[in-house]
Design a protein around this motif. Structure first.
Motif, PDB file in Angstrom:
ATOM      1  N   VAL A 272      42.216 -40.096  14.977  1.00 50.74           N
ATOM      2  CA  VAL A 272      41.579 -38.195  14.521  1.00 50.74           C
ATOM      3  C   VAL A 272      41.383 -38.381  13.282  1.00 50.74           C
ATOM      4  O   VAL A 272      40.104 -38.098  12.395  1.00 50.74           O
ATOM      5  CB  VAL A 272      42.044 -36.833  14.117  1.00 50.74           C
ATOM      6  CG1 VAL A 272      43.944 -37.590  14.028  1.00 50.74           C
ATOM      7  CG2 VAL A 272      41.316 -35.579  14.354  1.00 50.74           C
ATOM      8  N   TRP A 273      42.179 -39.669  12.776  1.00 50.55           N
ATOM      9  CA  TRP A 273      42.009 -39.988  10.733  1.00 50.55           C
ATOM     10  C   TRP A 273      40.492 -40.709  10.626  1.00 50.55           C
ATOM     11  O   TRP A 273      40.175 -40.957   9.668  1.00 50.55           O
ATOM     12  CB  TRP A 273      43.062 -40.739  10.568  1.00 50.55           C
ATOM     13  CG  TRP A 273      43.351 -41.782  11.823  1.00 50.55           C
ATOM     14  CD1 TRP A 273      43.196 -43.573  11.000  1.00 50.55           C
ATOM     15  CD2 TRP A 273      44.291 -42.038  12.898  1.00 50.55           C
ATOM     16  NE1 TRP A 273      43.585 -44.424  12.365  1.00 50.55           N
ATOM     17  CE2 TRP A 273      44.115 -43.845  13.262  1.00 50.55           C
ATOM     18  CE3 TRP A 273      45.085 -41.519  13.413  1.00 50.55           C
ATOM     19  CZ2 TRP A 273      45.250 -44.461  14.078  1.00 50.55           C
ATOM     20  CZ3 TRP A 273      45.924 -41.119  14.907  1.00 50.55           C
ATOM     21  CH2 TRP A 273      45.858 -42.708  14.880  1.00 50.55           C
ATOM     22  N   GLU A 274      39.913 -41.382  11.157  1.00 49.89           N
ATOM     23  CA  GLU A 274      38.385 -41.975  11.576  1.00 49.89           C
ATOM     24  C   GLU A 274      37.424 -40.744  11.014  1.00 49.89           C
ATOM     25  O   GLU A 274      36.504 -41.319  10.171  1.00 49.89           O
ATOM     26  CB  GLU A 274      38.135 -43.091  12.254  1.00 49.89           C
ATOM     27  CG  GLU A 274      39.240 -44.007  12.633  1.00 49.89           C
ATOM     28  CD  GLU A 274      38.404 -45.144  13.772  1.00 49.89           C
ATOM     29  OE1 GLU A 274      37.683 -44.918  14.262  1.00 49.89           O
ATOM     30  OE2 GLU A 274      39.339 -46.235  14.008  1.00 49.89           O
ATOM     31  N   ALA A 275      37.609 -39.237  11.749  1.00 47.51           N
ATOM     32  CA  ALA A 275      36.917 -39.096  11.833  1.00 47.51           C
ATOM     33  C   ALA A 275      36.828 -37.831  10.170  1.00 47.51           C
ATOM     34  O   ALA A 275      36.378 -37.348   9.296  1.00 47.51           O
ATOM     35  CB  ALA A 275      37.009 -37.230  12.480  1.00 47.51           C
ATOM     36  N   LEU A 276      38.694 -37.788   9.715  1.00 51.92           N
ATOM     37  CA  LEU A 276      38.809 -37.455   8.756  1.00 51.92           C
ATOM     38  C   LEU A 276      39.003 -38.518   7.200  1.00 51.92           C
ATOM     39  O   LEU A 276      39.471 -38.128   6.910  1.00 51.92           O
ATOM     40  CB  LEU A 276      40.051 -36.986   8.432  1.00 51.92           C
ATOM     41  CG  LEU A 276      40.210 -35.431   9.945  1.00 51.92           C
ATOM     42  CD1 LEU A 276      41.717 -35.251  10.339  1.00 51.92           C
ATOM     43  CD2 LEU A 276      39.832 -34.282   8.105  1.00 51.92           C
ATOM     44  N   GLU A 277      38.014 -39.519   6.919  1.00 47.62           N
ATOM     45  CA  GLU A 277      38.317 -40.155   6.311  1.00 47.62           C
ATOM     46  C   GLU A 277      37.876 -39.950   4.894  1.00 47.62           C
ATOM     47  O   GLU A 277      38.354 -40.215   3.940  1.00 47.62           O
ATOM     48  CB  GLU A 277      37.252 -42.056   6.006  1.00 47.62           C
ATOM     49  CG  GLU A 277      37.026 -42.873   5.474  1.00 47.62           C
ATOM     50  CD  GLU A 277      38.328 -43.754   5.466  1.00 47.62           C
ATOM     51  OE1 GLU A 277      39.410 -43.846   3.517  1.00 47.62           O
ATOM     52  OE2 GLU A 277      39.472 -43.449   6.166  1.00 47.62           O
ATOM     53  N   HIS A 278      37.061 -38.739   4.620  1.00 52.09           N
ATOM     54  CA  HIS A 278      36.539 -38.612   3.725  1.00 52.09           C
ATOM     55  C   HIS A 278      37.614 -37.512   3.407  1.00 52.09           C
ATOM     56  O   HIS A 278      36.982 -37.316   2.103  1.00 52.09           O
ATOM     57  CB  HIS A 278      35.028 -37.509   3.965  1.00 52.09           C
ATOM     58  CG  HIS A 278      35.082 -36.566   4.644  1.00 52.09           C
ATOM     59  ND1 HIS A 278      35.151 -36.939   6.115  1.00 52.09           N
ATOM     60  CD2 HIS A 278      35.575 -34.908   4.920  1.00 52.09           C
ATOM     61  CE1 HIS A 278      35.413 -35.340   6.365  1.00 52.09           C
ATOM     62  NE2 HIS A 278      35.084 -34.449   6.132  1.00 52.09           N
ATOM     63  N   ARG A 279      38.735 -37.250   4.206  1.00 53.31           N
ATOM     64  CA  ARG A 279      39.286 -36.124   3.733  1.00 53.31           C
ATOM     65  C   ARG A 279      40.638 -36.654   3.302  1.00 53.31           C
ATOM     66  O   ARG A 279      42.172 -36.134   2.507  1.00 53.31           O
ATOM     67  CB  ARG A 279      39.856 -34.925   4.767  1.00 53.31           C
ATOM     68  CG  ARG A 279      38.482 -34.195   4.679  1.00 53.31           C
ATOM     69  CD  ARG A 279      37.956 -33.444   4.015  1.00 53.31           C
ATOM     70  NE  ARG A 279      38.941 -32.346   4.100  1.00 53.31           N
ATOM     71  CZ  ARG A 279      38.709 -31.337   3.183  1.00 53.31           C
ATOM     72  NH1 ARG A 279      37.613 -30.956   2.775  1.00 53.31           N
ATOM     73  NH2 ARG A 279      39.425 -30.475   2.546  1.00 53.31           N
TER      74      ARG A 279
END
Length: 283
Positions: A272-279
């Protein structure tokens, strides 16, 4: 692999350590990316983000939201959202609002079972009175000598059919996902192995969650067994969900799993953290 711990609690909800102390413990245990996910609350987010930066960790905002689904309480973790989003903040405040009445009803049930003054006793363990919970009652019953540990309290007094159990209607699944996604975050089904669903009911949960915009599921978490890691890895792939990892840490003595000590996610999954990299807030 990145040591990400994206599910834990502080004294802002039902943990025993401050956000700063949880951050310090996480970093000491090798956590690279951290999220504080207090129950139905974002009041500790600014402190957690600052503490993460101080200790050189990446940080994702987080909260664990209580919802009612098929007459059970299910937890949905929100990650990477705007913690100041008005709809999210208002929704969480409304969800917290029913806890005091439920707590007083729990205390009445415990009094009938021969345990007086449980509400007042539980309050001694509450950092935030709006978030009084079964965990606070459990800590009081241990202190008062009615049980040897909090796990025994839950078995004897605080689960369905026991004297201190009171069902509560939380937010709907639709509400929780609307708040999280509306604030720019990703919704994750927390510790699915803990729920007492039939296979059909569990399939219904995942199906509705996905249809409402849910994007992730906790695969590796403190309450899952090795077999459940594999089961929910398969379900993540079946439903096209991102995979999350979190200890669900509350307290050094009570928690099954310490911060940062879980095995890595299975390699075939999309973290999930790869999809949230920008956050991610970087130190």
């Amino acid at each position: 692999m990145l040591n990400a711990d994206l599910h834990c609690h502080s004294s802002v909800s039902d943990g025993t350590l401050t956000p700063e102390a949880v951050a310090e413990r996480a970093r000491r245990n090798g956590v690279d990316l951290w999220a504080l996910t207090d129950h139905d609350e974002v009041g500790g987010q600014a402190r957690a983000r600052a503490a993460a930066a101080q200790h050189g960790m990446g940080y994702l905002t987080g909260s664990e939201i209580s919802v009612t689904f098929i007459h059970q309480t299910v937890h949905i973790v929100g990650l990477g959202f705007d913690a100041d989003d008005a709809s999210l903040v208002h929704g969480l405040a409304h969800t917290r609002g029913g806890r005091e009445r439920r707590a007083r009803d729990m205390a009445a049930g415990l009094a009938r079972a021969g345990i007086p003054d449980a509400y007042e006793g539980a309050l001694k363990f509450v950092g935030n009175p709006d978030l009084i919970s079964r965990t606070h009652f459990a800590r009081y019953l241990v202190e008062a000598g009615f049980c040897s540990d909090t796990h025994e309290v839950f078995r004897r007094y605080l689960t369905e059919g026991k004297p201190g159990y009171v069902e509560h209607r939380w937010a709907t699944l639709s509400d929780a996902l609307k708040w999280i996604t509306g604030a720019g975050g990703v919704a994750v089904i927390a510790h699915p192995g803990r729920y007492d669903f039939t296979p059909n009911e569990e399939f219904a949960l995942f199906t509705e969650f996905k249809a409402l915009g849910g994007q992730g599921v906790e695969v590796v978490t403190g309450s899952h067994t090795q077999a459940e890691y594999l089961k929910y890895a398969d379900m993540a792939q079946e439903f096209g969900l991102l995979a999350s990892r979190g200890s669900d840490f509350h307290d050094p003595a009570e928690s099954h799993t310490d911060l940062g000590t879980l095995p890595p996610l299975p390699k075939q999954l999309n973290p999930v953290w790869e999809a949230l990299e920008h956050r991610i807030h970087r130190p």
